[in-house]
Design an enzyme around this catalytic site. Structure first.
Site, PDB file in Angstrom:
ATOM      1  N   LEU B  48     114.751  26.211  32.275  1.00 35.63           N
ATOM      2  CA  LEU B  48     114.148  25.341  31.271  1.00 35.63           C
ATOM      3  C   LEU B  48     112.926  24.637  31.834  1.00 35.63           C
ATOM      4  CD1 LEU B  48     117.166  23.795  29.410  1.00 35.63           C
ATOM      5  CD2 LEU B  48     115.610  25.598  28.687  1.00 35.63           C
ATOM      6  N   ALA B  49     113.033  24.119  33.053  1.00 36.80           N
ATOM      7  CA  ALA B  49     111.909  23.382  33.627  1.00 36.80           C
ATOM      8  C   ALA B  49     110.725  24.314  33.867  1.00 36.80           C
ATOM      9  CB  ALA B  49     112.346  22.700  34.918  1.00 36.80           C
ATOM     10  N   GLY B  50     110.974  25.433  34.536  1.00 29.73           N
ATOM     11  CA  GLY B  50     109.881  26.335  34.909  1.00 29.73           C
ATOM     12  C   GLY B  50     109.246  27.006  33.701  1.00 29.73           C
ATOM     13  N   HIS B 271     132.430  18.212  37.836  1.00 27.11           N
ATOM     14  CA  HIS B 271     132.684  18.203  36.399  1.00 27.11           C
ATOM     15  C   HIS B 271     134.189  18.244  36.146  1.00 27.11           C
ATOM     16  CE1 HIS B 271     132.574  19.224  32.209  1.00 27.11           C
ATOM     17  NE2 HIS B 271     131.268  19.171  32.190  1.00 27.11           N
ATOM     18  N   ARG B 335     131.659  11.737  33.567  1.00 28.45           N
ATOM     19  CA  ARG B 335     132.284  12.809  34.339  1.00 28.45           C
ATOM     20  C   ARG B 335     132.905  12.347  35.640  1.00 28.45           C
ATOM     21  NH1 ARG B 335     127.599  17.313  33.135  1.00 28.45           N
ATOM     22  NH2 ARG B 335     128.292  17.615  30.992  1.00 28.45           N
ATOM     23  N   GLU B 451     116.369  20.303  37.689  1.00 27.37           N
ATOM     24  CA  GLU B 451     117.459  19.922  38.580  1.00 27.37           C
ATOM     25  C   GLU B 451     117.013  19.862  40.036  1.00 27.37           C
ATOM     26  OE1 GLU B 451     121.125  22.014  37.756  1.00 27.37           O
ATOM     27  OE2 GLU B 451     122.103  21.200  39.544  1.00 27.37           O
ATOM     28  N   ARG B 461     125.112  12.089  36.447  1.00 25.44           N
ATOM     29  CA  ARG B 461     124.371  12.483  35.262  1.00 25.44           C
ATOM     30  C   ARG B 461     125.290  12.499  34.052  1.00 25.44           C
ATOM     31  NH1 ARG B 461     123.881  17.094  32.459  1.00 25.44           N
ATOM     32  NH2 ARG B 461     124.787  18.489  34.013  1.00 25.44           N
TER      33      ARG B 461
HETATM   34  C1  LIG Z   1     127.858  26.081  33.445  1.00 26.94           C
HETATM   35  C2  LIG Z   1     126.870  24.991  33.228  1.00 26.94           C
HETATM   36  C3  LIG Z   1     126.824  24.320  32.017  1.00 26.94           C
HETATM   37  C4  LIG Z   1     125.907  23.299  31.794  1.00 26.94           C
HETATM   38  N1  LIG Z   1     125.893  22.675  30.580  1.00 26.94           N
HETATM   39  C5  LIG Z   1     124.953  21.715  30.345  1.00 26.94           C
HETATM   40  C6  LIG Z   1     124.851  21.104  29.066  1.00 26.94           C
HETATM   41  O1  LIG Z   1     125.586  21.412  28.142  1.00 26.94           O
HETATM   42  N2  LIG Z   1     123.896  20.167  28.885  1.00 26.94           N
HETATM   43  C7  LIG Z   1     123.030  19.809  29.878  1.00 26.94           C
HETATM   44  O2  LIG Z   1     122.164  18.984  29.649  1.00 26.94           O
HETATM   45  N3  LIG Z   1     123.109  20.388  31.095  1.00 26.94           N
HETATM   46  C8  LIG Z   1     124.045  21.334  31.354  1.00 26.94           C
HETATM   47  N4  LIG Z   1     124.107  21.909  32.595  1.00 26.94           N
HETATM   48  C9  LIG Z   1     123.090  21.602  33.593  1.00 26.94           C
HETATM   49  C10 LIG Z   1     121.790  22.317  33.278  1.00 26.94           C
HETATM   50  O3  LIG Z   1     122.074  23.562  32.704  1.00 26.94           O
HETATM   51  C11 LIG Z   1     120.930  22.577  34.498  1.00 26.94           C
HETATM   52  O4  LIG Z   1     120.823  21.431  35.258  1.00 26.94           O
HETATM   53  C12 LIG Z   1     119.530  22.983  34.081  1.00 26.94           C
HETATM   54  O5  LIG Z   1     119.573  24.030  33.164  1.00 26.94           O
HETATM   55  C13 LIG Z   1     118.701  23.378  35.270  1.00 26.94           C
HETATM   56  O6  LIG Z   1     117.476  23.912  34.823  1.00 26.94           O
HETATM   57  P1  LIG Z   1     116.328  24.212  35.842  1.00 26.94           P
HETATM   58  O7  LIG Z   1     115.196  24.739  35.041  1.00 26.94           O
HETATM   59  O8  LIG Z   1     116.080  23.030  36.679  1.00 26.94           O
HETATM   60  O9  LIG Z   1     116.918  25.324  36.822  1.00 26.94           O
HETATM   61  P2  LIG Z   1     117.569  26.767  36.543  1.00 26.94           P
HETATM   62  O10 LIG Z   1     117.729  27.072  35.122  1.00 26.94           O
HETATM   63  O11 LIG Z   1     118.738  26.872  37.443  1.00 26.94           O
HETATM   64  O12 LIG Z   1     116.469  27.760  37.041  1.00 26.94           O
HETATM   65  C14 LIG Z   1     116.185  27.970  38.387  1.00 26.94           C
HETATM   66  C15 LIG Z   1     115.109  29.003  38.466  1.00 26.94           C
HETATM   67  O13 LIG Z   1     114.599  29.036  39.779  1.00 26.94           O
HETATM   68  C16 LIG Z   1     114.546  30.350  40.264  1.00 26.94           C
HETATM   69  N5  LIG Z   1     114.674  30.273  41.709  1.00 26.94           N
HETATM   70  C17 LIG Z   1     115.540  29.529  42.437  1.00 26.94           C
HETATM   71  N6  LIG Z   1     115.295  29.679  43.744  1.00 26.94           N
HETATM   72  C18 LIG Z   1     114.257  30.534  43.838  1.00 26.94           C
HETATM   73  C19 LIG Z   1     113.534  31.083  44.931  1.00 26.94           C
HETATM   74  N7  LIG Z   1     113.795  30.757  46.188  1.00 26.94           N
HETATM   75  N8  LIG Z   1     112.534  31.968  44.655  1.00 26.94           N
HETATM   76  C20 LIG Z   1     112.231  32.295  43.364  1.00 26.94           C
HETATM   77  N9  LIG Z   1     112.865  31.786  42.314  1.00 26.94           N
HETATM   78  C21 LIG Z   1     113.870  30.917  42.550  1.00 26.94           C
HETATM   79  C22 LIG Z   1     115.631  31.080  39.531  1.00 26.94           C
HETATM   80  O14 LIG Z   1     115.328  32.455  39.498  1.00 26.94           O
HETATM   81  C23 LIG Z   1     115.551  30.429  38.158  1.00 26.94           C
HETATM   82  O15 LIG Z   1     114.541  31.067  37.406  1.00 26.94           O
HETATM   83  C24 LIG Z   1     125.026  22.931  32.828  1.00 26.94           C
HETATM   84  C25 LIG Z   1     125.067  23.591  34.043  1.00 26.94           C
HETATM   85  C26 LIG Z   1     125.989  24.609  34.259  1.00 26.94           C
HETATM   86  C27 LIG Z   1     126.018  25.274  35.587  1.00 26.94           C
END
Ligand SMILES: Cc1cc2nc3c(=O)[nH]c(=O)nc-3n(C[C@H](O)[C@H](O)[C@H](O)COP(=O)(O)OP(=O)(O)OC[C@H]3O[C@@H](n4cnc5c(N)ncnc54)[C@H](O)[C@@H]3O)c2cc1C
Ligand code: FES
Lengths: 247, 663
Positions: B48-50, B271, B335, B451, B461
């Site tokens: 989501l962030a990226g 959790h 949580r 995250e 959180r």
């Molecule tokens: C099972 C589960 C359920 C959840 N439910 C909820 C919810 O209902 N509501 C809520 O608000 N939050 C929820 N969360 C938390 C939330 O989903 C995450 O915190 C959030 O989606 C993280 O998004 P992000 O974009 O930071 O990272 P991510 O979506 O984890 O993306 C990480 C990205 O980085 C890339 N990456 C990582 N390391 C490298 C590297 N070294 N080189 C290249 N690429 C790399 C990966 O390929 C990926 O594209 C949940 C989490 C989990 C695990």
């Protein structure tokens, strides 16, 4: 449980592959199919052999990364279930299980059970979106959407892009995948503005990527782990027809 | 460990809380469109962030490269988020507001987050929902066609937007569609199946990355004017977690070793509602969404060691311990509180299931309640009990069907008939790279979003707030804040990748890979990962104490040494090699784990997810020490096991800091 696995091994996209047979004893019925692969791989590494490469990430049936063709079925015997959610309870002690990669011209094998599905991303880039830039949106509740349409759009949008539909189809057609996106947007008022361009561009790209034609065998729907409906294909055909009339 | 003078400038804008962000936006320097075309931004991560950052920055005219390790950007672990996303829309007319979301988040985080950041988050939350709907995200709706909401823990309003139990999937696919649109337009170049293995820093500024092509094994150099790490959380340091198999700390950790401070590493979220561990073969744990606590009731038998089946235990012999201990919030406490309460019951011998490390999450009452409502709607005033149950099951299926199905596939039990067994599991990491208000780390030009940063959730959180934060960072914050740095870079040509710093970084990456491949030890990567996970879970998990943490630090150091002597990585570096990928990630976890313990040991208080057994009230609640620990602990890497502590003091101008109570 004790199992015999016949697994497709292929060093890379250039070399030819073939089946190898492995004896896999002591498997618990509570393991997932991929945990069974973890166990096999640990044993192979300990014996100094190369582990089997396979795609997986979330192991919750949602990322769409896992992709094994098990005993002639994409994702194996359980209906509406991805490989990672398939559990060994589905098999019997003494079974022989054959595991292959997805087979389709548009999905070349990279290694062992890993294939290249970037063709799907390219189709999406050709039109699978609504062209709004960040920051331009009106209040969300200014666009009411009948619940029924919203539910149908959601059901189409639940596609995980794993490619099982292509692997299941004798023509390697991507119609179910593409139509799910086309109908999601066709059902929503936000998506209707670009409906003509969208369907034409996505269908064109689908052909460019080398996917086959749809001959309505329905095996895509039958094997889809998210049970995406064939109705989407009917919707897309209508959209396509209308788009061509407008052009 | 040394404590350094404070080098941290959080850059919170002056002025009243409500106008900080507005003022910032109207005064931040801009980059003109012609200059944007010459500026290149590297984004690592497509969650989501990226994905939201990439499409938004590309729309503005920057040249963007995006990297992810999966085969498609759509598979980032954001896809797995289930329950929902918060926003202060007040569509339910139940008293919600920007201030209330802000307040709930600060309180939920046990007063360990920054006011300025959190207020901004609450402010932009409403725009996120608008943006997602415009992109075609099919959120759940009411019969009148408007958006539906539900409640999550730690709040008393309904502000959570959702799409069945697949909210993360729908949000990510929305963000991904925006990203693919830019890929099609040629403004974003996508590098899937690529793993970033180092940041390149020149004259103190981030100038690029080193990445490995995971298909060919080739090591690549990429230069950029800025680098954004959107690489997710590090919960997999515990081996078992609800994260994806590939989730890792590598990108953040390499940045840390290149000078970016690491904030609050020990703040981990456990959790409360996950499917319990069933055996040694287990590779990951599965979450049962918090949304289930809207309707499900949590209980254990009143009698310790009760072996009866759940349905045979009569109502009066059940202990609904959350409702008993926290009547105001009941099953919807935050949580950390719910997890500790489950652990407390199980440790005291009241746990259920074969392992006795589980509690029940029961839907019987909800099924009956919904069944009655439905029967009334259908004018079936004389509906039989069976009919009511059948109707109720349909309603529950519509709300939570995919979660119930998932539970049944994994456990082989039908949760419509018997209560689910659940237990806490590692889920999220509040800690992460330290960033200022602009989301910039302590290395200029290096940003962390989602995250991967430490910013908004304090020590705990609230549910449905991570999706909100990831999209806030990407859609609405970074497009503004990055200008404040990039406007100073318009005269800088893109650095040549022949620069000595690239040379050096590539060499160090290759050396590490060769060490791993040539080591030819006797134990697999997973062997070490599991042992590390056990140390972390036992000694730096739901409860921590001084002695355990000290032991853990020693044990991790030994394990790390053993890893580098004994690990076996099959295959070669010049091909697709999943074991090699895992080995690199575990090597970094083995360093991070130690820092987490050091941080937990330093914080002589309990707050949020960080529960130090020495610091609790008589009733077993977390006992904060605001006089001594109202700060962000930001750690600076000083080489092999040495870290300096920098403290960012937290100032609360608006909120009155008080003991957190949900009673
Ligand atoms: C099972 C589960 C359920 C959840 N439910 C909820 C919810 O209902 N509501 C809520 O608000 N939050 C929820 N969360 C938390 C939330 O989903 C995450 O915190 C959030 O989606 C993280 O998004 P992000 O974009 O930071 O990272 P991510 O979506 O984890 O993306 C990480 C990205 O980085 C890339 N990456 C990582 N390391 C490298 C590297 N070294 N080189 C290249 N690429 C790399 C990966 O390929 C990926 O594209 C949940 C989490 C989990 C695990
Ligand atoms: S691993 Fe994600 S769907 Fe199977």
């Amino acid at each position: 449980m004790n199992l015999t696995l016949k697994i497709w091994r292929q060093k890379n996209s250039k070399e030819a592959g073939n089946f190898h047979t492995y004896q896999v004893p002591d498997i618990s019925p509570d393991m997932s199919f991929l945990e069974m692969f973890d166990v096999l791989n640990e044993r192979l590494i300990e014996k100094g052999e190369e582990p089997i490469a396979f795609d997986h990430d979330c192991r919750e049936g949602i990322c769409g990364m896992c992709s094994m063709y098990i005993n002639g079925q994409p994702h194996g015997p359980w209906k509406g279930t991805t490989t990672c959610q398939l559990h060994m309870r589905a098999f019997k002690d003494g079974d022989t299980i054959t595991v292959e990669p997805w087979r389709a011209k548009a999905f070349p094998v990279i290694k062992d059970l890993v294939v290249d599905r970037s063709a799907f991303d390219k189709i999406q880039a050709a039109g699978g979106f609504i062209s709004v830039n960040t920051g331009n949106a009106q209040d969300a509740n200014n666009i009411p959407v009948p619940k029924d349409d919203a539910d149908k759009a959601f059901a189409a949008a639940a596609c995980i892009g794993c490619g099982a539909c292509v692997a299941a189809c004798k023509n390697s057609s991507a119609m179910l995948y593409v139509s799910a996106k086309v109908s999601q947007f066709a059902l929503l008022p936000q998506g209707r503005v670009e409906r003509t361009e969208r369907v034409l561009n996505m269908v064109r790209e689908m052909d460019v990527q080398g996917f086959g034609n749809c001959t309505n065998t329905g095996s895509c729907e039958a094997e889809c782990p998210k049970e995406i409906s064939l109705e989407n294909i009917a919707t897309m055909n209508r959209e396509y027809l209308m788009a061509n009339l407008k052009k | 460990m040394r404590t350094s003078p404070n080098l941290l400038d959080s850059k919170i804008p002056e002025g009243p809380l409500e106008s900080k962000w507005t003022n910032y936006r109207s005064t931040v320097p801009l980059v003109n469109p012609a200059n944007k075309r010459n500026l290149e931004i590297i984004i690592v991560g497509s969650g989501l962030a990226g994905a939201s950052a990439a499409s938004s920055l590309a729309e503005l005219g920057y040249k963007v490269k995006v990297f992810c390790f999966q085969d498609s950007p759509r598979r980032a672990h954001s896809i797995a988020a289930q329950g929902g996303i918060n926003a202060a829309k007040n569509y339910q007319n139940d008293g919600d507001s920007t201030y209330r979301l802000f307040y709930d988040t600060i309180k939920g985080g046990d007063y360990r987050a920054r006011e300025g950041n959190v207020y901004r988050l609450a402010e932009v939350s409403a725009n996120i929902i608008d943006q997602c709907v415009a992109l075609g995200v099919p959120f759940a709706r009411e019969y009148g066609g408007l958006l539906s909401n539900r409640s999550f823990g730690g709040t008393q309003v309904q502000r959570t937007f959702y799409a069945a139990g697949q909210t993360g999937q729908q949000l990510l696919l929305g963000a991904y569609s925006g990203l693919q649109r830019q890929v099609g337009l040629g403004t974003v170049k996508m590098y899937s199946r690529h793993e970033m293995l180092d940041v390149v820093v020149i004259d103190g500024k981030a100038r690029g990355i080193i990445a490995r092509n995971l298909v060919t094994g080739e090591i690549e150099r990429h230069a950029g004017h800025a680098v954004l790490l959107c690489t997710g959380g590090y919960g997999n340091v515990f081996f078992l977690s609800t994260n994806a198999m590939g989730s890792n700390v590598t990108a953040a950790w390499k940045a840390h070793k290149k000078g970016a401070l690491f904030g609050n590493p020990c703040f981990t979220q456990i959790h409360p509602t996950c499917i319990p561990v069933s055996g040694d073969h287990q590779s990951k744990l599965t979450l049962m969404s918090e949304s289930l606590r809207n309707d499900g009731r949590i209980w254990v038998p009143k009698k310790a060691g009760d072996t009866r089946k759940p349905n045979e235990i009569p109502e009066e012999e059940r202990d609904y311990y959350l409702e008993r201990r926290y009547p105001a919030f009941g099953n919807l406490v935050p949580r950390d509180v719910a997890s500790r309460a489950a652990k407390e019951r199980c440790d005291a011998g009241f746990g259920v299931g074969a392992s006795k490390m589980a509690v029940y999450l029961d839907y019987a009452a909800a099924i009956e309640r919904y069944g009655k409502i439905q029967a009334n709607k259908l004018n079936e005033t004389n509906a039989s009990k069976d009919r009511i149950i059948a109707l109720g099951k349909d309603v529950v299926k519509e709300k939570y069907g995919n979660l119930f199905e998932m539970y049944e596939k994994i456990t082989g039990e039908n949760p419509y008939e018997v209560p689910m067994r659940i237990y806490p599991a590692v889920h999220y990491t509040m800690g992460g790279l330290w960033v200022d208000y602009e989301l910039q780390t302590t290395v200029p030009g290096l940003y962390a979003l989602g995250e991967a940063n430490f910013s908004d959730h304090g020590a705990n959180r609230l549910g449905a707030s991570a999706l909100m934060q990831g999209l806030a960072d990407g859609y609405f914050v970074i497009p503004y804040t990055i200008g404040s740095y990039l406007n100073t870079q318009i005269r800088e040509k893109l650095v040549s990748t022949d620069h000595a710093a690239f040379e050096e970084a590539e060499k160090s990456v290759k050396d590490t890979i060769n060490n791993l491949i040539n080591n030819k030890g006797s134990k697999t990567v997973d062997h070490f990962h599991k042992r590390l996970g056990k140390i972390m879970w036992d000694k730096c998990g739901m409860a921590r104490n001084e002695q355990g943490l000290k032991e853990a630090i020693q044990e991790i150091r030994q394990l790390r040494e053993e890893f580098w002597k004994e690990v076996r990585v099959p295959g070669s570096a010049n091909e697709m090699n999943p074991e090699l990928e895992k080995a690199g990630r575990v090597a970094d976890f083995l360093e991070l784990g130690e820092l987490m313990c050091i941080d937990a040991l330093n914080r002589n208080e309990s707050c949020g997810g960080h529960f130090r057994e020495e610091f609790q009230t008589e009733e077993g609640e977390a006992l904060r020490d605001d006089a001594k620990y109202s700060y962000v602990a930001a750690w600076e890497y000083k080489g092999n096991g040495n870290y300096d502590l920098h403290k960012e003091d937290l100032k609360y101008e608006r909120i009155k800091v008080s003991a957190r109570s949900y009673k």
